[in-house]
Design an enzyme around this catalytic site. Structure first.
Site, PDB file in Angstrom:
ATOM      1  N   TYR A 164      15.864  30.499   7.910  1.00  0.00           N
ATOM      2  CA  TYR A 164      14.868  31.210   9.014  1.00  0.00           C
ATOM      3  C   TYR A 164      14.793  31.486  10.528  1.00  0.00           C
ATOM      4  O   TYR A 164      15.483  30.279  10.971  1.00  0.00           O
ATOM      5  CB  TYR A 164      13.283  30.489   8.644  1.00  0.00           C
ATOM      6  CG  TYR A 164      12.717  30.740   7.082  1.00  0.00           C
ATOM      7  CD1 TYR A 164      12.940  31.873   6.600  1.00  0.00           C
ATOM      8  CD2 TYR A 164      12.739  29.697   6.489  1.00  0.00           C
ATOM      9  CE1 TYR A 164      12.272  31.770   5.605  1.00  0.00           C
ATOM     10  CE2 TYR A 164      12.642  29.460   5.195  1.00  0.00           C
ATOM     11  CZ  TYR A 164      11.691  30.868   4.425  1.00  0.00           C
ATOM     12  OH  TYR A 164      11.861  30.568   3.382  1.00  0.00           O
TER      13      TYR A 164
ATOM     14  N   LYS B  14       0.800  -1.229  -0.020  1.00  0.00           N
ATOM     15  CA  LYS B  14      -0.255   0.327   0.158  1.00  0.00           C
ATOM     16  C   LYS B  14       0.882   1.627   0.404  1.00  0.00           C
ATOM     17  O   LYS B  14       1.812   1.269  -0.137  1.00  0.00           O
ATOM     18  CB  LYS B  14      -0.515  -0.276   1.013  1.00  0.00           C
ATOM     19  CG  LYS B  14       0.123  -0.199   2.274  1.00  0.00           C
ATOM     20  CD  LYS B  14      -1.254  -0.242   4.204  1.00  0.00           C
ATOM     21  CE  LYS B  14      -0.423  -0.051   4.974  1.00  0.00           C
ATOM     22  NZ  LYS B  14      -0.892  -0.929   5.917  1.00  0.00           N
TER      23      LYS B  14
HETATM   24  C1  LIG Z   1       0.046  -2.112   7.095  1.00  0.00           C
HETATM   25  C2  LIG Z   1      -0.683  -3.255   7.259  1.00  0.00           C
HETATM   26  C3  LIG Z   1       0.121  -4.427   7.070  1.00  0.00           C
HETATM   27  C4  LIG Z   1       1.627  -4.719   7.024  1.00  0.00           C
HETATM   28  O1  LIG Z   1       1.517  -4.262   8.787  1.00  0.00           O
HETATM   29  P1  LIG Z   1       3.634  -4.163   8.467  1.00  0.00           P
HETATM   30  O2  LIG Z   1       3.315  -3.740   9.741  1.00  0.00           O
HETATM   31  O3  LIG Z   1       4.022  -2.675   7.640  1.00  0.00           O
HETATM   32  O4  LIG Z   1       4.134  -5.350   7.941  1.00  0.00           O
HETATM   33  C5  LIG Z   1      -0.881  -5.448   7.267  1.00  0.00           C
HETATM   34  N1  LIG Z   1      -2.259  -5.266   7.430  1.00  0.00           N
HETATM   35  C6  LIG Z   1      -2.577  -4.945   6.866  1.00  0.00           C
HETATM   36  C7  LIG Z   1      -3.813  -5.091   8.179  1.00  0.00           C
HETATM   37  C8  LIG Z   1      -2.112  -2.972   7.706  1.00  0.00           C
HETATM   38  O5  LIG Z   1      -3.255  -2.468   7.654  1.00  0.00           O
END
Ligand SMILES: *Cc1c(COP(=O)(O)O)cnc(C)c1O
Length: 348
Positions: free
Chosen positions: A244, A35
């Site tokens: 800044y 994702k």
């Molecule tokens: C993001 C996510 C994962 C992967 O998690 P990691 O900690 O990056 O391995 C797996 N399952 C769900 C439902 C997630 O939202």
């Protein structure tokens, strides 16, 4: 010139996937969570490399991400959608042959009505209270939902980055209570749960961060290297200020390098004070505020002006940089700038 040079080692991603795969038994499938553009590293490149390594299950958040991945990977792998089947996603799910991980009673009704012959999975809530059917909802609809033959039932651990947290065992027990005896493949674990051992593996694990070299997979191979080019170097006198609001004042005459890259590239303002950039083996303190696309660096102690500074590599990974900014490696990765020039090792 881009603001920086980001090198992504896909061979290391594949090695991390293989190492996580080797932790579970051969009946447990190892998927990959890609994702948010594979945590900022490029979902098409990462998933393409993992497909070649043998991965056939990919998880993304939204149906749009799933559609892009389907175009890149072709028809073979399963692509699961953590947002489930949202209103407006029916055509995308159907056309791209996606597997929505249904996360509410409403979504189950929507999917079975709109796409009764299309595969789906179900997410259960075992204590995180984020997405998934609660115990009482599941009890009410399980029979009907199971008759429609889901391809996967999952839950998600809230605290698996901490192996000692008793919440892990509580969620595991609840997952058993909700799913024992059903004839559907089950998945509970992301990276953290994969590291917790066989009790947490079930039929599929779906790591994300560990593939990309982040904690809690402390044995992961490093994946990213980031270099920022120097734009200008100049001398300043004792008492002059940099950046800044003039938050930093030179205590002696010194020399400053101004480098490309800033908070618009994921180098958070909160990295200061205390950030060092590396000129070869020599740490150089960033001075003053991080600007949107520039950072000042004190190079008074160097023999020659450097052409680039190293920000991320095997010696300083995303978690070390994250700690400096008071955040986590996940956020450093997903904030890596779209302006960087990206190169990949292990791309076809
Ligand atoms: C993001 C996510 C994962 C992967 O998690 P990691 O900690 O990056 O391995 C797996 N399952 C769900 C439902 C997630 O939202």
């Amino acid at each position: 010139m881009p603001t920086g040079f980001l090198h992504i080692d896909l061979e290391a991603v594949a090695a991390n996937w293989a190492a996580l795969d080797a932790m579970s038994s051969s009946d447990c499938e190892t998927g990959a969570t890609v994702k948010a553009d594979a945590y900022g590293l490029g979902a098409v490149a990462v998933a393409g490399r993992l497909f070649r390594a043998g991965c056939r299950a990919f998880f993304v958040a939204s149906a749009d991400e799933g559609m892009a991945l389907r175009r890149a990977l072709g028809p073979e792998p399963r692509i699961y959608i953590y947002y489930g089947h949202m209103a407006g996603d029916t055509a995308t799910i159907d056309r791209a042959d996606l597997v929505p991980m249904l996360c509410s009673v409403d979504q189950i009704a929507r999917h079975l009505e709109a796409l009764p012959r299309r595969p789906f999975g179900i997410q259960l809530d075992t204590g995180m209270n984020r997405l998934g059917l609660k115990m009482s909802e599941w009890a009410a609809v399980a029979e009907l939902a199971l008759r429609a033959r889901p391809v996967l039932v999952t839950s998600h651990l809230a605290c698996s980055d901490d192996a000692a947290n008793p919440e892990n065992a509580r969620q595991l027990a609840r997952f058993h209570e909700m799913t024992d005896g059903i004839d559907v493949p089950r998945s509970l674990s992301a990276t953290g749960g994969t590291l917790l051992g066989g009790d947490y593996h079930f039929d599929m694990v779906r790591p994300g961060i560990g593939l990309y070299g982040g904690l809690p997979f402390s044995d992961a191979e490093p994946v990213v290297r980031l270099d920022l080019p120097v734009i200008a170097c100049f001398d300043i006198a004792e008492g002059e200020r940099v950046g800044y609001d003039g938050t930093w004042t030179a205590r002696t005459d010194t020399r400053i390098a101004t480098v490309a890259g800033g908070y618009a590239d994921g180098l958070f303002r909160a990295l200061q004070p205390g950030l060092d950039l590396m000129a070869g083996p020599v740490p150089c303190p960033a001075v003053g505020r991080v600007s949107m696309d520039l950072i000042g660096v004190d190079i008074g102690h160097l023999d020659a002006d450097p052409e680039t500074f190293r920000v991320l590599d095997a010696h300083r990974g995303v978690d070390a940089l994250a700690a400096q900014a008071g955040t986590i490696g996940y956020e450093v990765l997903t904030s890596l700038g779209g302006r960087y020039h990206r190169s990949y090792r292990g791309d076809e």
